[in-house]
Design a protein around this motif. Sequence first.
Motif: not given
Length: 227
Positions: A17-18, A20, A22, A24-25, A28-29, A70, A206-207, A210
């Motif tokens: 998770i870490r 990935i 920022a 790309r987060w 995803l959102l 991802l 997103a969570l 991922a």
Amino acid sequence: MIDATNVPGAPGWWDGIRSIPAGRWGLLLAVHAVAAFLASAVYLGQSFAAALLLGGLVAAGAWYAVLRILRPGSEAPPAPGRLPLLWAWLVLLDLPGLLDALRDLDGVTVSAQLRALASLVDLGLRYLFALLPVVLLLEGRSPLRAVRLLHRSRRTVVPVAAVVVLGFVAEQVFQYVLFASTLDAAPGEFAPQLTGTLLFAAVRGALTTATLYVTYRLATAEEPQPV
């Protein structure tokens, strides 16, 4: 690329998770916010059967976009030709949606007890086939492959079980709060509720996706390598 072996100290879910970025987060959102908006639009003014079919299409498209975000550029991207198969599976595994679709038929009613039972079974199916979208779009293999990968080790079972159960509980609580706030809202003033719904769906989506992708990478990394 996430690497993992089934030994103490090997990279785990949180490391994935870490890893990935920022940026790309943020993507995803955005994907899940758009998907939530489209899904809400689908359910307005549509029959239950049409909402089920169109909702499955939105979910399949969102998964394709997530994996494009991802998936490392050096590896094969998700195959768009497998989207119809994923769409079919998402529809078939949506028990509450299938029950609602039966209500389109004249004379068919669905009891509250049956809906409650369907929700519990649906929760189990969400867990059992959690990796199905990733397996189908990246490998084109059977749902049993998704089940086997999920149960590769404790390091793959725990994060998926947690994200499915916690996501389900959060969804129920959020729907209750949203319903209560809607009752107190003035006629036509639903912008805060809509904004809250989109934000909740974006963060949860997103969570969840991922976590499932990271778990898939962990599970495949733990597979025996050919000599």
